[in-house]
Design an enzyme around this catalytic site. Structure first.
Site, PDB file in Angstrom:
ATOM      1  N   ALA A  73       0.920  -4.093  15.436  1.00  0.00           N
ATOM      2  CA  ALA A  73      -0.143  -3.132  15.621  1.00  0.00           C
ATOM      3  C   ALA A  73       0.362  -1.854  15.728  1.00  0.00           C
ATOM      4  O   ALA A  73       0.164  -0.769  16.556  1.00  0.00           O
ATOM      5  CB  ALA A  73      -0.960  -3.272  16.656  1.00  0.00           C
ATOM      6  N   VAL A 125       1.132   1.419  10.728  1.00  0.00           N
ATOM      7  CA  VAL A 125       0.772   0.821   9.481  1.00  0.00           C
ATOM      8  C   VAL A 125      -0.271  -0.482   9.726  1.00  0.00           C
ATOM      9  O   VAL A 125      -1.516  -0.332   9.231  1.00  0.00           O
ATOM     10  CB  VAL A 125       1.995   0.016   8.631  1.00  0.00           C
ATOM     11  CG1 VAL A 125       1.425  -0.837   7.562  1.00  0.00           C
ATOM     12  CG2 VAL A 125       2.754   1.192   8.082  1.00  0.00           C
ATOM     13  N   THR A 177      11.057  -2.032  10.850  1.00  0.00           N
ATOM     14  CA  THR A 177      12.357  -2.656  10.052  1.00  0.00           C
ATOM     15  C   THR A 177      13.177  -1.390  10.280  1.00  0.00           C
ATOM     16  O   THR A 177      13.548  -0.868   9.094  1.00  0.00           O
ATOM     17  CB  THR A 177      12.244  -2.779   8.755  1.00  0.00           C
ATOM     18  OG1 THR A 177      11.048  -1.958   7.874  1.00  0.00           O
ATOM     19  CG2 THR A 177      11.206  -4.337   8.647  1.00  0.00           C
ATOM     20  N   PRO A 178      13.716  -1.215  11.405  1.00  0.00           N
ATOM     21  CA  PRO A 178      14.585  -0.028  11.600  1.00  0.00           C
ATOM     22  C   PRO A 178      15.805   0.009  10.924  1.00  0.00           C
ATOM     23  O   PRO A 178      16.190  -1.092  10.534  1.00  0.00           O
ATOM     24  CB  PRO A 178      14.896   0.377  13.121  1.00  0.00           C
ATOM     25  CG  PRO A 178      14.414  -0.935  13.648  1.00  0.00           C
ATOM     26  CD  PRO A 178      13.448  -1.570  12.644  1.00  0.00           C
ATOM     27  N   SER A 207       5.503  -5.037   5.900  1.00  0.00           N
ATOM     28  CA  SER A 207       6.593  -4.013   6.214  1.00  0.00           C
ATOM     29  C   SER A 207       7.586  -3.615   5.021  1.00  0.00           C
ATOM     30  O   SER A 207       7.419  -4.463   3.919  1.00  0.00           O
ATOM     31  CB  SER A 207       7.644  -4.698   7.123  1.00  0.00           C
ATOM     32  OG  SER A 207       7.126  -5.358   8.233  1.00  0.00           O
ATOM     33  N   LEU A 242       0.901   4.398   2.619  1.00  0.00           N
ATOM     34  CA  LEU A 242       0.233   5.664   3.481  1.00  0.00           C
ATOM     35  C   LEU A 242       1.084   6.470   3.916  1.00  0.00           C
ATOM     36  O   LEU A 242       2.321   5.912   4.217  1.00  0.00           O
ATOM     37  CB  LEU A 242      -0.788   5.002   4.605  1.00  0.00           C
ATOM     38  CG  LEU A 242       0.040   4.388   5.636  1.00  0.00           C
ATOM     39  CD1 LEU A 242       0.463   5.324   6.671  1.00  0.00           C
ATOM     40  CD2 LEU A 242      -0.880   3.147   6.172  1.00  0.00           C
ATOM     41  N   ALA A 243       0.784   7.694   4.037  1.00  0.00           N
ATOM     42  CA  ALA A 243       1.576   8.869   4.771  1.00  0.00           C
ATOM     43  C   ALA A 243       0.995   9.106   6.134  1.00  0.00           C
ATOM     44  O   ALA A 243      -0.497   9.163   6.176  1.00  0.00           O
ATOM     45  CB  ALA A 243       1.627  10.075   4.008  1.00  0.00           C
ATOM     46  N   GLU A 244       1.469   9.329   7.236  1.00  0.00           N
ATOM     47  CA  GLU A 244       1.001   9.580   8.396  1.00  0.00           C
ATOM     48  C   GLU A 244       0.319  10.902   8.377  1.00  0.00           C
ATOM     49  O   GLU A 244       0.868  11.789   7.653  1.00  0.00           O
ATOM     50  CB  GLU A 244       2.127   9.647   9.470  1.00  0.00           C
ATOM     51  CG  GLU A 244       2.614   8.188   9.846  1.00  0.00           C
ATOM     52  CD  GLU A 244       3.430   7.933  10.679  1.00  0.00           C
ATOM     53  OE1 GLU A 244       3.712   9.121  11.752  1.00  0.00           O
ATOM     54  OE2 GLU A 244       4.603   6.958  10.788  1.00  0.00           O
ATOM     55  N   CYS A 252      10.596   6.811   7.826  1.00  0.00           N
ATOM     56  CA  CYS A 252      10.865   5.890   6.554  1.00  0.00           C
ATOM     57  C   CYS A 252      11.711   6.555   5.681  1.00  0.00           C
ATOM     58  O   CYS A 252      12.561   5.907   5.173  1.00  0.00           O
ATOM     59  CB  CYS A 252       9.575   5.439   6.202  1.00  0.00           C
ATOM     60  SG  CYS A 252       8.626   4.284   7.124  1.00  0.00           S
TER      61      CYS A 252
END
Ligand code: NAD
Ligand code: UGA
Length: 466
Positions: free
Chosen positions: A13, A16, A94-95, A133, A164-166, A278
């Site tokens: 949650a 994304v 997924t760092p 992800s 999407l972009a923040e 990202c």
């Protein structure tokens, strides 16, 4: 066509999972889908269920409040949600890996694998698993192996990366340039699953914008899209240095170049450098993939995008130092903006962290203001980056309640995030409250440099004549 009572769960949650699921819930007709967003973090789930959502995104709060309790629910009962669902999105983080093989480059797949193992453990009816992800190419195959090792039920596995972009997530989700769905069409279950997912998006996305490809193309396209976007920023930033050296103006160059329809006008804004969770992570991931395929020249090519970005952040800091007579020891500097871009409270990989850390090393006194970033977040980011305690930082760093308060008595204003509200500040008033000469270093080319010079400021803007 269409779906009836399709039960959609989403593991994760975050930036994304939350917005994407809210839009699916809002855009589907009554009775078509029921959406449940799951997270292992009880705190996060509680926030999603409260009046203060865990993330700031324009338009998100209205959307969530309208759907919550109807066909949109948030829960930390991950196992129960998996059992309940027909379709399960995996939208966990997924760092970049911090240790072990590939540390500093490869994506850390711990959370994706943990989610897949939970599904394998708990699922007792057929499920469509959707990889949301951003992952290395061929992850869907690893997920399939984890899921099928259990053997109790059947799974379809799709790739559906998010673009999407923040700051513009809701608009991007409501009017996407494209939706990408990768599936293995040689398998009947996967083929049907692709159709079900297409049906979900088709409630609001025109069919011609829903692309279906094979799984590997879908996974790779996501990494490549981010690499291309970041590359444009690094390209224009490299040109900004040339502009400063030669007397050209980077905005004029970007406009002239971008009017070529083959190049296009977007993502040509010179800046202090790109940030966000990202771009760097996904390029590092791409570089790692290339190296593992022994494509060293390709890896080297993409690594340069990050190196240019690091250089740009450093160049900006050096410019501040040189502009202020090679010493900022004990000088108060106001930092306007800490988020990695406007309209978000997210600070992941924000260039502001690097710039503040470098100024701290130079013994400056910093006063930081951001309209949306939590104070705790700023302290966390800086203690980690500066390798010192909050007490040590607080000897020379303060957080200010407003831009005016940050600026009061300072020698320089640094604009590090392109918040629209900074444009409307009363710079005349601010000038009177500052030490002289009063400097402005605009890392976003947001402000009207000529008007500021009229007021008496010494202005530096990225890629512009002094
Ligand atoms: P995030 O950190 O905001 O959210 C991830 C959430 O997953 C966290 O709340 C975490 O608690 C939860 N989680 C992790 N493992 C879990 C598990 N096993 N079970 C239940 N919950 C679990 O991350 P994000 O920014 O939403 O990114 C998610 C993915 O989407 C990443 O792969 C990212 O690259 C990709 N992506 C992000 C963006 C963006 O703008 N942030 C855009 C496109 C794609
Ligand atoms: C980016 C992509 O735009 C999304 O398509 C992608 O889904 C997402 O990454 C992801 O995979 O996480 P995001 O990082 O949220 O989205 O924001 P961007 O608008 O792309 O900005 C990234 C950084 O580049 C910001 O620091 C921004 O200020 C900077 N930027 C952007 C510039 O410096 N100049 C520009 O012209 C554009």
């Amino acid at each position: 066509n269409g779906t009836r009572n399709l039960k959609i769960a989403c593991i994760g949650a975050g930036y994304v999972g939350g917005p994407t699921m809210a839009v699916i819930a809002a855009k589907s007709p009554p009775g078509a889908v029921d959406v449940l967003v799951l997270d292992k973090s009880e705190v996060r789930v509680r926030e999603w269920n409260s009046d203060r959502l865990p993330i700031y995104e324009p338009g998100l709060e209205e959307l969530v409040k309208a759907q919550r309790g109807k066909n949109l629910h948030f829960s930390s009962d991950v196992d129960g949600g998996i059992r309940w669902a027909d379709m399960i999105f995996v939208a966990v983080n997924t760092p970049t890996k911090r240790c072990g093989i590939g540390a500093g480059q490869a994506a850390d797949m711990t959370f994706v694998e943990a989610a897949a193992r939970r599904i394998a453990e708990v699922a007792d009816t057929p499920k469509i698993v959707v990889e949301k992800s951003t992952v290395p190419i061929r992850t869907a195959e690893a997920i399939r192996q984890v899921l099928e090792a259990n053997g109790r039920t059947s799974f379809a596995i799709l790739s559906n990366p998010e673009f999407l972009a923040e700051g513009s997530a809701i608009r991007d989700l409501c009017e996407p340039d494209r939706v990408l769905i990768g599936g293995n069409v040689d398998r009947e279950t996967d083929r049907q699953a692709v159709q079900t997912l297409v049906d979900v998006y088709a409630y609001w996305v025109p069919r011609e914008r829903i692309l279906t490809t094979n799984v590997w193309s879908s996974e790779l396209s996501k990494l490549v899209a981010n690499a291309f976007l970041a590359q444009r920023v690094s390209s224009i930033n490299s040109v900004s240095a040339l502009c400063e050296a030669s007397g050209a103006d980077v905005s004029e160059v970007a406009r002239a170049v971008g009017m070529d329809a083959r190049i296009g006008p977007h993502f040509l804004g010179a800046s202090v450098g790109f940030g966000g969770s990202c771009f760097q992570k996904d390029i590092l991931n791409l570089v790692y993939l290339c190296e593992s395929f022994k494509l060293d020249a390709v890896a080297c090519y993409w690594r340069q995008v990050i190196e240019m970005n690091n250089w740009q952040k450093e160049r900006f800091t050096v410019r501040i130092l040189h502009g202020m007579y090679n010493t900022i020891t004990g000088k108060k500097i106001a930092v306007l903006g800490f988020a990695f871009k406007r309209d978000t409270g997210d600070t992941r990989e924000s260039p502001a962290i690097d710039v503040c850390a470098r100024l701290w090393e130079e013994q400056a006194l910093l006063s930081i203001y951001d309209p949306k970033v939590d104070a705790e977040q700023i302290w966390d980011d800086l203690t980690r980056r500066c390798h010192c305690t909050r007490d040590e930082l607080q000897q020379r760093i303060r957080l200010a309640p407003s831009a005016e308060a940050a600026a009061h008595g300072s020698h320089a204003l640094l604009l590090l995030t392109d918040w629209e509200e900074f444009r409307a500040l009363d710079f005349g008033q601010i000038y009177r409250s500052m030490s002289k000469p009063a400097f402005v270093f605009d890392g976003r080319n947001l402000l009207d440099a000529a008007a500021l010079r009229q007021l008496g400021y010494v202005v530096y803007a990225v890629g512009k004549p002094i």
